[in-house]
Write an enzyme that holds these catalytic residues in place. Structure first.
Site, PDB file in Angstrom:
ATOM      1  N   LYS A  18       0.839  -1.206   0.000  1.00  0.00           N
ATOM      2  CA  LYS A  18       0.000   0.000   0.000  1.00  0.00           C
ATOM      3  C   LYS A  18       0.874   1.258   0.000  1.00  0.00           C
ATOM      4  O   LYS A  18       2.035   1.224   0.424  1.00  0.00           O
ATOM      5  CB  LYS A  18      -0.952   0.049   1.199  1.00  0.00           C
ATOM      6  CG  LYS A  18      -0.286   0.109   2.593  1.00  0.00           C
ATOM      7  CD  LYS A  18       0.148   1.494   3.066  1.00  0.00           C
ATOM      8  CE  LYS A  18       0.830   1.450   4.420  1.00  0.00           C
ATOM      9  NZ  LYS A  18       1.632   2.627   4.751  1.00  0.00           N
ATOM     10  N   PRO A  99       9.838  -4.108  -0.150  1.00  0.00           N
ATOM     11  CA  PRO A  99      10.914  -3.818   0.804  1.00  0.00           C
ATOM     12  C   PRO A  99      10.388  -3.829   2.239  1.00  0.00           C
ATOM     13  O   PRO A  99       9.255  -3.412   2.505  1.00  0.00           O
ATOM     14  CB  PRO A  99      11.381  -2.421   0.398  1.00  0.00           C
ATOM     15  CG  PRO A  99      10.949  -2.252  -1.013  1.00  0.00           C
ATOM     16  CD  PRO A  99       9.690  -3.047  -1.166  1.00  0.00           C
ATOM     17  N   VAL A 100      11.239  -4.334   3.151  1.00  0.00           N
ATOM     18  CA  VAL A 100      10.837  -4.511   4.554  1.00  0.00           C
ATOM     19  C   VAL A 100      11.060  -3.209   5.340  1.00  0.00           C
ATOM     20  O   VAL A 100      12.045  -2.501   5.103  1.00  0.00           O
ATOM     21  CB  VAL A 100      11.660  -5.672   5.176  1.00  0.00           C
ATOM     22  CG1 VAL A 100      11.375  -5.840   6.665  1.00  0.00           C
ATOM     23  CG2 VAL A 100      11.368  -6.976   4.427  1.00  0.00           C
ATOM     24  N   ALA A 101      10.142  -2.889   6.252  1.00  0.00           N
ATOM     25  CA  ALA A 101      10.222  -1.692   7.108  1.00  0.00           C
ATOM     26  C   ALA A 101      10.422  -0.434   6.271  1.00  0.00           C
ATOM     27  O   ALA A 101      11.293   0.385   6.524  1.00  0.00           O
ATOM     28  CB  ALA A 101      11.339  -1.835   8.147  1.00  0.00           C
ATOM     29  N   ALA A 102       9.591  -0.308   5.234  1.00  0.00           N
ATOM     30  CA  ALA A 102       9.781   0.758   4.249  1.00  0.00           C
ATOM     31  C   ALA A 102       8.539   1.621   4.053  1.00  0.00           C
ATOM     32  O   ALA A 102       8.472   2.422   3.122  1.00  0.00           O
ATOM     33  CB  ALA A 102      10.212   0.151   2.914  1.00  0.00           C
ATOM     34  N   LEU A 104       5.557   0.489   3.261  1.00  0.00           N
ATOM     35  CA  LEU A 104       4.682  -0.125   2.256  1.00  0.00           C
ATOM     36  C   LEU A 104       3.805  -1.234   2.855  1.00  0.00           C
ATOM     37  O   LEU A 104       2.995  -1.831   2.155  1.00  0.00           O
ATOM     38  CB  LEU A 104       5.532  -0.696   1.108  1.00  0.00           C
ATOM     39  CG  LEU A 104       6.294   0.367   0.298  1.00  0.00           C
ATOM     40  CD1 LEU A 104       7.483  -0.257  -0.442  1.00  0.00           C
ATOM     41  CD2 LEU A 104       5.357   1.057  -0.693  1.00  0.00           C
ATOM     42  N   GLY A 106       4.365  -4.266   3.901  1.00  0.00           N
ATOM     43  CA  GLY A 106       4.493  -5.610   3.340  1.00  0.00           C
ATOM     44  C   GLY A 106       4.163  -6.693   4.358  1.00  0.00           C
ATOM     45  O   GLY A 106       3.468  -7.670   4.037  1.00  0.00           O
ATOM     46  N   SER A 108       2.192  -6.487   6.942  1.00  0.00           N
ATOM     47  CA  SER A 108       0.742  -6.469   7.198  1.00  0.00           C
ATOM     48  C   SER A 108      -0.009  -7.088   6.024  1.00  0.00           C
ATOM     49  O   SER A 108      -1.009  -7.796   6.225  1.00  0.00           O
ATOM     50  CB  SER A 108       0.266  -5.023   7.396  1.00  0.00           C
ATOM     51  OG  SER A 108       0.922  -4.439   8.484  1.00  0.00           O
ATOM     52  N   ASP A 141      -2.191  -1.681  10.237  1.00  0.00           N
ATOM     53  CA  ASP A 141      -2.394  -1.642   8.782  1.00  0.00           C
ATOM     54  C   ASP A 141      -3.102  -2.888   8.251  1.00  0.00           C
ATOM     55  O   ASP A 141      -3.475  -2.924   7.079  1.00  0.00           O
ATOM     56  CB  ASP A 141      -1.046  -1.526   8.059  1.00  0.00           C
ATOM     57  CG  ASP A 141      -0.444  -0.133   8.170  1.00  0.00           C
ATOM     58  OD1 ASP A 141      -1.202   0.835   8.410  1.00  0.00           O
ATOM     59  OD2 ASP A 141       0.787  -0.011   8.021  1.00  0.00           O
TER      60      ASP A 141
END
Ligand code: C5P
Length: 297
Positions: A18, A99-102, A104, A106, A108, A141
């Site tokens: 998202k 990408p992780v902890a970005a 977006l 991911g 969630s 999220d």
């Protein structure tokens, strides 16, 4: 997420990322979380997840930044096991593209996809309202992803108002490749960055008219103060697409709304040449009737 899961066979499902088209923080709640008003948009950048019913929960991932013991998709499977006797566990394989902890969401997205598909393939048959309760327990999220598409998101993230699909948009995405702690950004957010939510309500009104416009992100200034690399990435991309570039969530991913797929690829290529992670994605909206949450069944 991809709701075209029609058979009982385990299959690879796509968990879409998202972006926040607008994000305002109204204040801090007694439980330490913040009250938000946000317009969230699902985009085509997606993780691929293979879920097979199994005894116990086991998660494997192809990205070393993804923790497999504390993974949110694993937590979703365990929560579903406690909620339904039909669910004995799952083997979850995550092929990460988001990408992780970005910013977006991911993790969630993976958790929401796990809830929905494991509920189906294990024949647990929990109704949508129960899945929404479980989703809210997993993270702020997660409930959004049960609806997907474009939504107005309120409260801590658990109140989701689906919006009609606006005109499709291509986005150029980039980030400096550093993980950002959402908790830290919220913790360091000063009161002076809070706002009243009206700008986001107006963005939601535009979406109802089919138009996409970017609103403020109240976390941006604090992100830039704590993570100067995020500011440098933003400054570079905003120069390529002024007036239509923002940060998603607590960052550090930056996105620009583009006039065409070609322009999105062009901006992403320039950001990649400058040393950033970059990709393109289009907005994703479920077709009418495709998503059981949106139809309330
Ligand atoms: O809910 P989630 O675990 O994704 O949130 C991560 C962190 O972000 C929380 O621990 C909290 O510190 C912060 N947060 C917040 N208000 C929200 C969502 C997240 O303060 N609405």
């Amino acid at each position: 997420m991809d709701f075209t899961l029609t058979s009982d066979e385990p299959k690879v499902i796509r968990a879409y990322a998202k972006i926040n088209l607008s994000l305002e923080v109204l204040g801090r709640r007694p439980d330490g979380y913040h009250s938000l008003v946000s317009v969230m948009q699902e985009i085509s950048l997606a993780d691929e997840i293979l879920i097979c019913p199994a005894a116990g929960v086991d998660v494997v991932a192809d990205d070393p930044l993804v923790g497999t013991s504390d993974n949110l998709a694993g937590a979703a499977a365990r929560l579903l096991m406690r909620a339904s006797r039909e669910v004995r566990g799952a083997r979850i394989s995550l092929h990460k593209h988001i990408p992780v902890a970005a910013g977006l969401a991911g993790g969630s997205a993976d958790a929401a996809a796990t809830l929905v598909s494991l509920n189906r393939i294990s024949r647990a048959g929990l109704p949508v309202r129960r899945l929404l309760t479980l989703a809210a327990r997993l993270g702020s999220d997660v409930p959004f992803f049960l609806y997907g598409g474009t939504c107005l998101v309120l409260g801590r993230g658990e109140h989701v108002v689906p919006l009609p699909a606006p005109a499709p948009v291509w986005y150029a995405l980039s980030n400096p490749g550093i993980p950002v702690s959402t908790a830290r950004v919220f913790m360091e957010l000063p009161r002076c960055e809070w706002s009243n939510g009206r700008a986001t309500e107006s963005i939601a009104d535009d979406v109802r008219q089919g138009k996409v416009r970017l609103g403020p992100n109240d976390l941006q200034t604090t992100l830039f103060r704590l993570y100067p690399a995020a500011r440098r990435c933003f400054d570079r991309q905003v120069a390529l697409a002024p007036g239509r570039t923002s940060v998603t969530g607590s960052g550090p991913t930056v996105y620009s709304a583009c006039s065409s797929m070609h322009e999105a690829h062009d901006i992403a290529a320039q950001m990649r040449d400058a040393g950033y992670w970059a990709d393109v994605a289009r907005s994703v909206n479920p077709r009418p009737g495709e998503n059981p949450c949106r139809s309330g069944s």
